[in-house]
Scaffold this active site. Structure first.
Site, PDB file in Angstrom:
ATOM      1  N   LYS A 266      -4.261   7.187 -15.217  1.00 29.12           N
ATOM      2  CA  LYS A 266      -3.269   6.970 -14.154  1.00 29.12           C
ATOM      3  C   LYS A 266      -2.280   7.834 -14.649  1.00 29.12           C
ATOM      4  O   LYS A 266      -1.756   8.614 -13.806  1.00 29.12           O
ATOM      5  CB  LYS A 266      -2.988   5.500 -13.682  1.00 29.12           C
ATOM      6  CG  LYS A 266      -2.141   5.554 -12.532  1.00 29.12           C
ATOM      7  CD  LYS A 266      -1.393   4.179 -12.124  1.00 29.12           C
ATOM      8  CE  LYS A 266      -0.189   4.325 -13.205  1.00 29.12           C
ATOM      9  NZ  LYS A 266       0.749   2.888 -12.584  1.00 29.12           N
ATOM     10  N   ASP A 285      -3.631   3.468  -8.858  1.00 25.39           N
ATOM     11  CA  ASP A 285      -2.788   2.028  -9.149  1.00 25.39           C
ATOM     12  C   ASP A 285      -3.524   0.970  -8.634  1.00 25.39           C
ATOM     13  O   ASP A 285      -4.437   1.146  -7.562  1.00 25.39           O
ATOM     14  CB  ASP A 285      -1.641   2.242  -9.057  1.00 25.39           C
ATOM     15  CG  ASP A 285      -0.889   2.315  -7.798  1.00 25.39           C
ATOM     16  OD1 ASP A 285      -1.468   2.478  -6.865  1.00 25.39           O
ATOM     17  OD2 ASP A 285       0.390   2.106  -7.397  1.00 25.39           O
TER      18      ASP A 285
END
Length: 369
Positions: A266, A285
């Site tokens: 991420k 996320d």
């Protein structure tokens, strides 16, 4: 070919529009001290400061709430900037480092154009995404989703800012980034009673003393990540290595970034999207994971974001939203966090109202006894 002419008090510039890309040519007829207000015509549909600068892309901006219109003060390109927006006009002031000559108006416009990536026609992209995505189409009705672009930021800053983002919120990340700049960055200048600092050079974030200091400032495990990643970046070639990441393609850049400490998939995607110019990068996320489950039925039974699930979500959104899928993701992300904020305020507002009502009743009972 469609030629758009934008005019400010100091400039005329032409936008040659051709599909997704646009060629921007600036022509200045006057150079002024850049600490005066300059102006740049930007359609409000293409840029909304209040939505963009508060959505968690950059952590260097603060708003002055008591000004109308709102003024945003922040740092990029080694300068302090004050920005405000009225209708289709962006106003700016720029303050350079102590001792440096003020940048010309021509240079200021170039920096703003680059930072906000104004060559990307956001309105057309919104329309295209709304045409192919019914969920996205509903977002066009929401004020907080308008004018959200992807900022083109210093990749070094994005690496360390998003290392700080692990298990964190925007307010705390902002505080941490501010501390990194204050402790290890070069002073820019004093402005309105505050000292502003540039983001530090990577070499300044090396060493056990840095880790110790950051732990004392409540960085926790992120202190080690910052120190070790700084040492790795320097060993790999410092800014030369980082700049090479812009040339090797998205997948290669992401995998290279993941060799740093504290940089998972991420965070690597955040850096690729906001620091390296890979518009197709999609950071996943918890918010995007939840949205992905709404779009992809087979994910509804999944409980966590495994690497396989992450790939499935990013591949789906890249297929759906195309070349600028990362830009579309940022709007979906902003909508998600704003919806959660509204729900929180509504829930807590009802609770406070109930508590106040109960307190009033209690006071009345006490008065009658």
């Amino acid at each position: 070919m469609n030629i758009l002419n934008f005019r400010s008090s100091q400039h005329i510039f032409n936008v040659n529009e051709s599909g997704i890309g646009r060629t921007v040519t600036f022509m200045s007829d006057m150079e002024e001290n850049s600490t005066e207000w300059g102006s740049l015509k930007v359609p409000s549909s293409e840029l909304q400061l209040k939505n963009l600068l508060s959505c968690g892309q950059s952590f260097r901006w603060k708003v002055t709430e008591d000004t109308q219109p709102q003024e945003w003060t922040g740092v990029f390109a080694h300068h302090i900037w004050i920005l405000k927006q009225e209708g289709n006009t962006l106003f700016y002031k720029v303050y350079p480092k102590n001792g440096d000559n003020p940048p010309t108006q021509h240079h200021c416009i170039h920096l703003l154009q680059e930072y906000f990536q104004l060559d990307v026609p956001l309105t057309k992209l919104y329309q295209e995404w709304a045409r192919i995505d019914t969920k996205f189409a509903k977002l066009l009705e929401l004020e907080h989703c308008a004018g959200i672009r992807i900022l083109k930021q210093n990749p070094i800053e994005t690496i360390f800012a998003f290392i700080c983002s692990a298990n964190n919120n925007i307010s705390r990340i902002t505080q941490m980034v501010e501390k990194l700049c204050t402790f290890y960055g070069e002073k820019i200048t004093d402005l309105n009673g505050k000292v502003y600092y540039d983001f530090p050079l990577v070499e300044k974030l090396q060493g056990s003393e840095v880790e110790t200091n950051l732990r004392a400032e409540a960085f926790g495990y992120r202190a080690e990540y910052i120190r070790r990643s700084a040492e790795l970046i320097v060993a790999k070639g410092d800014i030369t290595w980082v700049n090479e990441l812009k040339k090797i393609g998205y997948e290669g850049a992401r995998k290279e970034l993941q060799t740093l400490i504290g940089v998972g998939r991420k965070v690597a995607d955040c850096v690729c999207l906001m620091g390296l110019g890979y518009h197709e990068a999609i950071p996943v996320d918890t918010h995007i994971y939840k949205l992905g489950k709404e779009y992809i039925p087979q994910l509804k039974e999944t409980k966590t974001v495994t690497d396989k699930v992450y790939t499935e979500i990013t591949d789906f959104f890249r297929t759906l939203h195309g070349q600028y899928a990362g830009w579309a993701q940022s709007i979906l992300f902003t909508s998600s966090i704003r919806t959660e904020e509204s729900a929180w305020f509504e829930e807590n507002g009802k609770k406070r109202k109930k508590d106040c009502s109960e307190l009033i009743q209690k006071i009345k009972r006490l008065k009658t006894t």
